[in-house]
Write an enzyme that holds these catalytic residues in place. Structure first.
Site, PDB file in Angstrom:
ATOM      1  N   CYS A 109     -20.985  -8.952   6.783  1.00  0.00           N
ATOM      2  CA  CYS A 109     -22.151  -9.640   7.324  1.00  0.00           C
ATOM      3  C   CYS A 109     -22.688 -10.742   6.426  1.00  0.00           C
ATOM      4  O   CYS A 109     -23.145 -11.765   6.889  1.00  0.00           O
ATOM      5  CB  CYS A 109     -23.262  -8.644   7.603  1.00  0.00           C
ATOM      6  SG  CYS A 109     -23.242  -8.125   9.308  1.00  0.00           S
ATOM      7  N   THR A 151       8.086 -20.265 -15.922  1.00  0.00           N
ATOM      8  CA  THR A 151       8.336 -19.279 -16.980  1.00  0.00           C
ATOM      9  C   THR A 151       7.758 -17.936 -16.572  1.00  0.00           C
ATOM     10  O   THR A 151       6.616 -17.850 -16.131  1.00  0.00           O
ATOM     11  CB  THR A 151       7.722 -19.764 -18.311  1.00  0.00           C
ATOM     12  OG1 THR A 151       8.310 -21.023 -18.625  1.00  0.00           O
ATOM     13  CG2 THR A 151       7.975 -18.772 -19.424  1.00  0.00           C
ATOM     14  N   HIS A 178      -0.658  -4.333  -9.191  1.00  0.00           N
ATOM     15  CA  HIS A 178      -1.996  -3.803  -9.493  1.00  0.00           C
ATOM     16  C   HIS A 178      -2.460  -2.730  -8.501  1.00  0.00           C
ATOM     17  O   HIS A 178      -3.493  -2.097  -8.715  1.00  0.00           O
ATOM     18  CB  HIS A 178      -3.029  -4.926  -9.627  1.00  0.00           C
ATOM     19  CG  HIS A 178      -3.505  -5.544  -8.346  1.00  0.00           C
ATOM     20  ND1 HIS A 178      -4.660  -5.148  -7.718  1.00  0.00           N
ATOM     21  CD2 HIS A 178      -2.992  -6.537  -7.587  1.00  0.00           C
ATOM     22  CE1 HIS A 178      -4.840  -5.885  -6.628  1.00  0.00           C
ATOM     23  NE2 HIS A 178      -3.838  -6.733  -6.517  1.00  0.00           N
ATOM     24  N   GLN A 184       0.802  -1.225   0.000  1.00  0.00           N
ATOM     25  CA  GLN A 184       0.000   0.000   0.000  1.00  0.00           C
ATOM     26  C   GLN A 184       0.836   1.277   0.000  1.00  0.00           C
ATOM     27  O   GLN A 184       0.334   2.343  -0.353  1.00  0.00           O
ATOM     28  CB  GLN A 184      -0.945   0.017   1.207  1.00  0.00           C
ATOM     29  CG  GLN A 184      -2.078  -0.993   1.132  1.00  0.00           C
ATOM     30  CD  GLN A 184      -3.124  -0.658   0.068  1.00  0.00           C
ATOM     31  OE1 GLN A 184      -3.242   0.472  -0.391  1.00  0.00           O
ATOM     32  NE2 GLN A 184      -3.880  -1.667  -0.329  1.00  0.00           N
ATOM     33  N   SER A 223       3.125  -5.130  -4.941  1.00  0.00           N
ATOM     34  CA  SER A 223       2.162  -5.665  -5.901  1.00  0.00           C
ATOM     35  C   SER A 223       1.925  -4.641  -7.003  1.00  0.00           C
ATOM     36  O   SER A 223       1.698  -3.463  -6.731  1.00  0.00           O
ATOM     37  CB  SER A 223       0.845  -5.974  -5.188  1.00  0.00           C
ATOM     38  OG  SER A 223      -0.128  -6.358  -6.126  1.00  0.00           O
TER      39      SER A 223
HETATM   40  C1  PLP Z   1      -3.588  -5.983  -1.909  1.00  0.00           C
HETATM   41  C2  PLP Z   1      -2.656  -6.294  -0.804  1.00  0.00           C
HETATM   42  C3  PLP Z   1      -1.948  -7.508  -0.767  1.00  0.00           C
HETATM   43  C4  PLP Z   1      -2.161  -8.594  -1.794  1.00  0.00           C
HETATM   44  O1  PLP Z   1      -1.608  -8.287  -3.038  1.00  0.00           O
HETATM   45  P1  PLP Z   1      -2.091  -9.118  -4.318  1.00  0.00           P
HETATM   46  O2  PLP Z   1      -1.145  -8.679  -5.398  1.00  0.00           O
HETATM   47  O3  PLP Z   1      -3.499  -8.714  -4.573  1.00  0.00           O
HETATM   48  O4  PLP Z   1      -1.941 -10.559  -3.981  1.00  0.00           O
HETATM   49  C5  PLP Z   1      -1.068  -7.714   0.267  1.00  0.00           C
HETATM   50  N1  PLP Z   1      -0.877  -6.784   1.222  1.00  0.00           N
HETATM   51  C6  PLP Z   1      -1.531  -5.609   1.226  1.00  0.00           C
HETATM   52  C7  PLP Z   1      -1.256  -4.616   2.294  1.00  0.00           C
HETATM   53  C8  PLP Z   1      -2.454  -5.330   0.220  1.00  0.00           C
HETATM   54  O5  PLP Z   1      -3.110  -4.176   0.231  1.00  0.00           O
END
Ligand code: PLP
Length: 392
Positions: A322, A235, A199, A177, A197
Site C-alpha cells: 500500500c 572478472t 543468498h 526457492q 541464488s
Molecule cells: C529471490 C528470488 C529471485 C531473485 O534472486 P536474487 O539473487 O535476489 O536476484 C528470483 N526468483 C525467486 C523465486 C526468488 O525467490
C-alpha cells in the site's frame, strides 16, 4: 529478534564466511592470470563449480556463474529469445512467477515477442495440460518456476519439462526457492536451464548461477573478456563463488532439518488458523515448500501487521504494498483467486535453520492480539458480518 523471512534472504552460515575469508585477502588473484595467484583463484572457482554441479546432477561446464537469481532468469529468457537470427518468438510462463521472470517477459513483449501466462489453481499450481495447449509453432521457451516465493507452491516442472522436450522446446525453471528444501535434479526435472541464488541458501548475496544444459543455444547478455565460456564476461566474484559452492554443498546435506522445519511450520499454521477468526491459509497443504506459511487476515492491512510484528521482535513479510508506488496487492495472491481486500491482509512467515519451537510458540502467542488490535481500528471490520455474508 525472531527471523521468519527466509524466503527474502537467509543469514550467512559462519562456516561459509570462513571459507570465503582468504579470497578477500591473501588469495586475491584474478582467475584469468597465469601466475600462481591466478591459478589459485581459478582452482577455487572450479571447485565451487563442481560442488554446485554435483548438488543438482549437472556437469561442471554446465554451470554459469552470475550475480544471482535475477540475472540468471534474465539470461535464460533473453538469451533464448534475443539470440540467433530467428526473429520474434513466443514464451509460455505462469501468472505467479517472480518479477525477475515476469518483468523480463514484459520487456520482451515490448520488443515484439509474445508471452502466454498460464493460470494457477486456488492452491497455486499450474496445470501441465494448459501449458501444452498453449504451445505454438513459434514457441521457443517454457519457463515455470519450481517453487513459488510467496505461497511456496511446488510446480509439476518434471511433467512440463517432458512436454517441452517432446515438442523440441527449451525449458527453464527458477529453482531459487526450492534448492536446499526439496530435491532439485536437472535430469529428473527435464530442464535445459535452471536458476539458483546463493543468498537464499545461507550463502553470500550477489552471486548465483544458471545451469545451462550442454548443447543449449544461448546468447550472452554481457559482453567482454569471454569469461564463463563467453556467456558472462567480467572478472569472477571469486569469494562469492567460493561461498556459494560451500552453501550448495551444505544445503544438500541438510535435507534432514527440513523435516523439523516442516513440523514447526505445521504447528504454526494450526495455531494461527485455530486462534484467529476470518483467516485463511494461502496456497494448498500439498506440494508446498516445508518452510512456508502464508495467511490472509480479512479486514486488516498487511503492512501495518508486519510493522507491529517487527515492534514485537518478529520479522515477517506481506504481499501488500500500500505504501509503495504500486497500489496493487501481490500478483500471486490475485492469481490464486483472492479478492483484493484479502490479498492486502496477507502475512508470509518463512522458517529456516535457526527457527526453534520457542520462536513458533512466541508467534502463536503474539499474533492473535496484533490482528485483533488492527481489526478494532479497521472500518471494514465494523461491518464484518455484513461484508463476510456478501462475499461468501
Ligand atoms: C529471490 C528470488 C529471485 C531473485 O534472486 P536474487 O539473487 O535476489 O536476484 C528470483 N526468483 C525467486 C523465486 C526468488 O525467490
Amino acid at each position: 529478534m525472531i527471523y521468519l523471512d527466509h524466503a527474502a534472504t537467509t543469514p550467512m552460515r559462519s562456516e561459509i564466511l570462513e571459507v570465503m575469508h582468504p579470497y578477500f585477502s591473501e588469495r586475491f588473484g584474478n582467475p584469468s592470470s597465469l601466475h600462481s595467484y591466478g591459478l589459485d583463484a581459478r582452482a577455487a572457482i572450479e571447485r565451487a563449480r563442481e560442488q554446485i554441479a554435483q548438488a543438482i546432477g549437472a556437469t561442471p561446464p554446465e554451470i554459469v556463474f552470475t550475480s544471482g537469481g535475477t540475472e540468471s532468469d534474465n539470461m535464460a529468457l533473453r538469451g533464448v529469445l534475443q539470440g540467433g537470427r530467428r526473429g520474434k518468438g513466443h514464451i509460455i510462463t505462469s501468472a505467479i512467477e517472480h518479477p525477475a521472470v515476469l518483468e523480463t517477459c514484459k520487456s520482451l513483449e515490448r520488443l515484439g515477442h509474445e508471452v502466454t501466462y498460464v493460470s494457477v489453481s486456488r492452491d497455486g499450481h499450474i496445470n501441465p495440460t494448459e501449458v501444452e495447449e498453449a504451445i505454438r509453432d513459434d514457441t521457443r521457451l517454457i519457463s515455470i518456476m519450481h517453487a513459488n516465493n510467496e505461497i511456496g507452491s511446488i510446480q509439476p516442472v518434471a511433467a512440463v519439462g517432458a512436454i517441452a522436450a517432446s515438442h523440441g522446446i527449451y525449458m527453464h525453471t527458477d529453482a531459487v526457492q526450492s534448492v536446499g528444501k526439496i530435491p532439485v535434479n536437472v535430469n529428473d526435472l527435464n530442464v535445459h536451464m535452471l536458476s539458483i541464488s546463493s543468498h537464499k541458501i545461507y550463502g553470500p548475496k550477489g552471486v548465483g548461477c544458471l545451469y545451462v544444459r550442454k548443447g543449449t543455444k544461448l546468447s550472452p547478455l554481457i559482453f567482454g573478456g569471454g569469461h564463463e565460456r563467453g556467456l558472462r564476461s567480467g572478472t569472477e566474484n571469486v569469494s562469492g563463488i567460493v561461498g556459494f559452492g560451500e552453501a550448495m554443498r551444505l544445503a544438500v546435506n541438510d535435507f534432514a532439518d527440513n523435516k523439523r522445519i516442516k513440523r514447526l511450520r505445521d504447528t504454526l499454521i494450526d495455531a494461527v488458523l485455530r486462534e484467529i477468526p476470518y483467516t485463511r491459509l494461502n496456497g494448498g497443504k500439498e506440494s508446498r515448500l516445508p518452510n512456508n506459511a502464508n495467511f490472509s487476515f480479512s479486514y486488516i492491512e498487511g503492512e501495518s501487521l508486519v510493522l507491529r510484528l517487527s515492534a514485537k521482535g518478529i520479522a515477517g513479510s506481506t504481499g501488500s504494498a500500500c505504501s509503495s508506488k504500486k497500489l496493487e496487492p501481490s500478483h500471486v495472491l490475485l492469481a490464486i483467486g483472492l479478492d483484493p481486500v484479502d490479498a492486502h491482509g496477507s502475512l508470509r512467515l518463512t522458517l529456516g535453520r535457526g527457527t526453534t519451537d520457542a520462536d513458533v510458540q512466541r508467534v502463536a502467542e503474539v499474533l492473535p492480539g496484533i490482528v485483533d488490535g488492527l481489526r478494532q481500528m479497521s472500518p471494514l471490520f465494523a461491518c464484518q458480518d455484513e461484508s463476510h455474508a456478501k462475499r461468501e
